[in-house]
Motif scaffolding. Structure first.
Motif, short mmCIF file in Angstrom:
data_model
loop_
_atom_site.label_atom_id
_atom_site.label_comp_id
_atom_site.label_asym_id
_atom_site.label_seq_id
_atom_site.Cartn_x
_atom_site.Cartn_y
_atom_site.Cartn_z
N TYR A 208 0.80 -1.23 0.00
CA TYR A 208 0.00 0.00 0.00
C TYR A 208 0.84 1.28 0.00
N THR A 209 2.12 1.17 0.30
CA THR A 209 2.97 2.35 0.38
C THR A 209 2.91 3.15 -0.92
N GLY A 210 2.62 4.43 -0.79
CA GLY A 210 2.56 5.32 -1.95
C GLY A 210 1.23 5.33 -2.67
N LEU A 211 0.30 4.44 -2.27
CA LEU A 211 -1.00 4.38 -2.94
C LEU A 211 -2.09 5.10 -2.17
N VAL A 212 -2.03 5.04 -0.84
CA VAL A 212 -3.14 5.47 0.01
C VAL A 212 -3.09 6.97 0.29
N ASP A 213 -4.20 7.63 0.03
CA ASP A 213 -4.32 9.06 0.34
C ASP A 213 -4.77 9.28 1.78
N ASN A 214 -5.73 8.46 2.22
CA ASN A 214 -6.28 8.61 3.58
C ASN A 214 -6.40 7.24 4.24
N LEU A 215 -5.97 7.16 5.49
CA LEU A 215 -6.11 5.94 6.27
C LEU A 215 -7.04 6.21 7.45
N TYR A 216 -8.03 5.34 7.61
CA TYR A 216 -8.98 5.46 8.71
C TYR A 216 -8.93 4.17 9.55
N LYS A 217 -9.29 4.28 10.80
CA LYS A 217 -9.32 3.09 11.66
C LYS A 217 -10.56 3.13 12.55
N ILE A 218 -11.07 1.93 12.85
CA ILE A 218 -12.19 1.81 13.78
C ILE A 218 -11.68 1.16 15.05
N GLU A 219 -11.85 1.84 16.15
CA GLU A 219 -11.48 1.34 17.47
C GLU A 219 -12.52 1.81 18.47
N ASN A 220 -12.93 0.90 19.34
CA ASN A 220 -13.89 1.27 20.39
C ASN A 220 -15.13 1.96 19.83
N LYS A 221 -15.65 1.41 18.71
CA LYS A 221 -16.89 1.86 18.08
C LYS A 221 -16.77 3.22 17.38
N GLN A 222 -15.55 3.76 17.34
CA GLN A 222 -15.35 5.08 16.75
C GLN A 222 -14.50 4.97 15.49
N LEU A 223 -14.74 5.87 14.55
CA LEU A 223 -13.93 5.96 13.34
C LEU A 223 -13.08 7.21 13.42
N THR A 224 -11.76 7.04 13.28
CA THR A 224 -10.84 8.17 13.33
C THR A 224 -9.88 8.09 12.15
N LYS A 225 -9.27 9.20 11.86
CA LYS A 225 -8.27 9.25 10.78
C LYS A 225 -6.90 8.98 11.36
N GLY A 226 -6.13 8.10 10.69
CA GLY A 226 -4.81 7.74 11.16
C GLY A 226 -3.74 8.17 10.18
N SER A 227 -2.50 7.86 10.52
CA SER A 227 -1.36 8.22 9.69
C SER A 227 -1.04 7.09 8.72
N THR A 228 -0.77 7.44 7.47
CA THR A 228 -0.39 6.43 6.48
C THR A 228 1.03 5.92 6.72
N LYS A 229 1.75 6.49 7.67
CA LYS A 229 3.12 6.05 7.93
C LYS A 229 3.18 4.61 8.44
N ILE A 230 2.08 4.12 9.03
CA ILE A 230 2.09 2.74 9.53
C ILE A 230 2.23 1.74 8.38
N LEU A 231 1.92 2.19 7.16
CA LEU A 231 2.02 1.30 6.00
C LEU A 231 3.47 1.07 5.59
N ASP A 232 4.37 1.90 6.12
CA ASP A 232 5.79 1.77 5.76
C ASP A 232 6.55 0.89 6.75
N LYS A 233 5.84 0.33 7.74
CA LYS A 233 6.52 -0.38 8.82
C LYS A 233 6.34 -1.89 8.75
N ILE A 234 6.15 -2.42 7.55
CA ILE A 234 6.02 -3.85 7.38
C ILE A 234 7.39 -4.50 7.54
N ILE A 235 7.50 -5.47 8.41
CA ILE A 235 8.75 -6.18 8.63
C ILE A 235 8.67 -7.53 7.94
N PHE A 236 9.56 -7.80 7.03
CA PHE A 236 9.56 -9.07 6.31
C PHE A 236 10.49 -10.04 7.01
N SER A 237 9.94 -11.19 7.37
CA SER A 237 10.72 -12.23 8.04
C SER A 237 11.14 -13.28 7.01
#
Length: 470
Positions: A208-237
């Motif tokens: 998803y890196t470089g593709l996503v304009d907006n990242l949203y997350k649902i937690e505790n019944k709420q929808l909030t906007k998050g940072s797309t930086k989490i998409l750059d933290k994939i660790i390959f084993s």
């Protein structure tokens, strides 16, 4: 006309006597953007998409406050064929969207439903098949396609509707890594070239890196906007060692597979080791599910299959079903009871290892899979896709057949749920000395944890001694 989709003060519950799944959500989807919705299994992502698409509360649940507006009109007040001109949704289970026999017939049927002029239908079908590189699938029968191929056809059907907003609920769950990258590329091209608004739910952040304009997350019944930086933290084993065991019960000799004169697997002789978990990998359509079908006697094959050196065809159908358990790709196809409690009790009643599956151990597994927030009186068909998947796997593990085949058991699971399910599978496999084989496209997460890998490539089943990064 510019399409708008707005959520105002939305609160939704499945029943009056249950707490809300989503509460006081406000949201406006930015047009001509590429959006990703994340969150743990069961948090309400699929529910939110079904609300946006107007499927809820018409087919389940109740909006207790707020509304969803499509072009400033309540989405539930717009008739389906008109709604589909502006907004379309792809489900987790692609087969639920099929009503016809062949790929061409299915896409044509979808276009007829939105009352597209008949003179334009053939042209539209050809266009969408070309866009998704499916020209060779035109006359293919849907029931003969692999899960990943069905997903691509379902996506083609959605794209054919030419809706401004496209909702995709776990669209890559059964798609191999190469096809996943291609589909993401196609979706991004649709956004940029054809000005579509793309909104995807996914647990896998790969590619998803470089593709996503907006990242949203649902937690505790709420929808909030998050940072797309989490998409750059994939660790390959990387798994560095394979350990293919020598103890086994299930073997096959010169096993080959074909469908409609198309060879899928050339004659192969091998076995499944006891007490180990293996991965069956390969691109969509190479024959992974068909291979499982052969081992379970649900599809035809050439060659011989043996259990404890006895030819499989010498076993009665019921006896063979007690030897090999199959976790279906579609969770709802597995359930035979209405509630969670009834489903688990049925598995316990027929378990081949009741001494292992005590009430205490079942409750521990239930807790590990994070299902304790669900009453065991919950209706299984009202669970989220991820919750259904976890219940399905637990039910089959309790059955404890000596050979267990799992067809995409990790699809649509968030990272924590995936690892917990895999942990439980490994633990039970080792404790009861089962022979377990998993089909999965979640290669990065799975490979470091399994004992061996079988890969179908070039119509051949290979035993991989080492694995590489995807």
């Amino acid at each position: 006309m510019t399409t708008t989709l707005t959520v105002k003060n939305l609160t939704f519950a499945y029943t009056d006597n249950q707490p809300p799944v989503l509460e006081n959500i406000n949201f406006k989807l930015a047009l001509n953007t590429f959006n990703l919705l994340v969150g743990p299994s069961g948090c309400g992502k699929s529910t939110f998409f079904k609300l946006l698409a107007g499927l809820y509360p018409e087919y389940g649940g109740k909006i207790t406050a707020g509304d969803i507006l499509l072009n400033d009109v309540s989405v539930n007040n717009i008739v389906p064929f008109e709604r589909a001109k502006y907004l379309a949704m792809l489900f987790q289970n692609p087969s639920r969207q099929f009503a016809m026999r062949t790929v061409e017939e299915q896409i044509t049927f979808a276009l007829e439903n939105i009352q597209l002029d008949r003179s334009k239908i053939k042209q539209r079908v050809a266009w969408v098949l070309s866009e998704l590189h499916l020209e060779n699938f035109t006359k293919r029968e849907l029931l003969t396609l692999s899960g990943g191929e069905q997903q691509r056809v379902a996506l083609a059907t959605i794209l054919a509707l030419d809706s401004q907003i496209i909702l995709l609920d776990e669209p890559f769950a059964n798609v191999d890594p190469v096809a996943r990258k291609q589909l993401l590329h196609d979706l991004k091209k649709l956004q940029l070239k054809h000005h579509k608004t793309i909104f995807i739910t996914d647990h896998d952040f790969s590619n998803y890196t470089g593709l996503v304009d907006n990242l949203y997350k649902i937690e505790n019944k709420q929808l909030t906007k998050g940072s797309t930086k989490i998409l750059d933290k994939i660790i390959f084993s990387k798994q560095t060692q394979q350990n293919f065991g020598s103890l086994h019960n299930l073997t096959w000799n010169n096993l080959s597979l074909s469908i409609h004169d198309k060879i899928l697997l050339q004659p192969n002789t091998l076995y499944l080791p006891k007490g180990q978990v293996g991965l069956l990998s390969g691109a969509n359509g190479v024959g992974k599910s068909t291979f499982f079908g052969a081992l379970t006697h649900q599809t035809t094959y050439e060659g011989d299959i043996f259990y404890q050196q006895k030819l499989s065809t010498k076993y009665k159908r019921k006896a063979w079903a007690q030897i090999i358990g199959l976790v279906f790709q579609n969770s709802t196809d597995q359930f035979v009871r209405l509630t969670i409690a009834e489903e688990l009790n049925l598995s316990k009643k027929h378990s081949l290892h009741p001494e292992y599956w005590t009430d205490s151990r079942i409750n521990d597994a239930y807790q590990l899979l994070n299902l304790t927030n669900l009453s065991k009186q919950h209706i299984v068909y009202q669970l989220s896709g991820g919750q259904q998947r976890k219940l399905q796997v637990l039910s089959m593990l309790i059955m404890a057949q000596p050979v267990l085949l799992l067809d995409e058991p990790l699809a649509s699971l968030d990272s924590t749920s995936l690892n917990n399910v895999l942990q439980l599978i490994i633990e039970v496999t080792q404790a009861l000395q089962l022979s377990t084989l998993i089909i999965s496209h979640q290669l990065v997460e799975v490979r470091p944890q399994i004992d061996y890998e079988l890969e179908i490539t070039d119509k051949t089943l290979h035993l991989r001694r080492t694995t590489n990064e995807t």
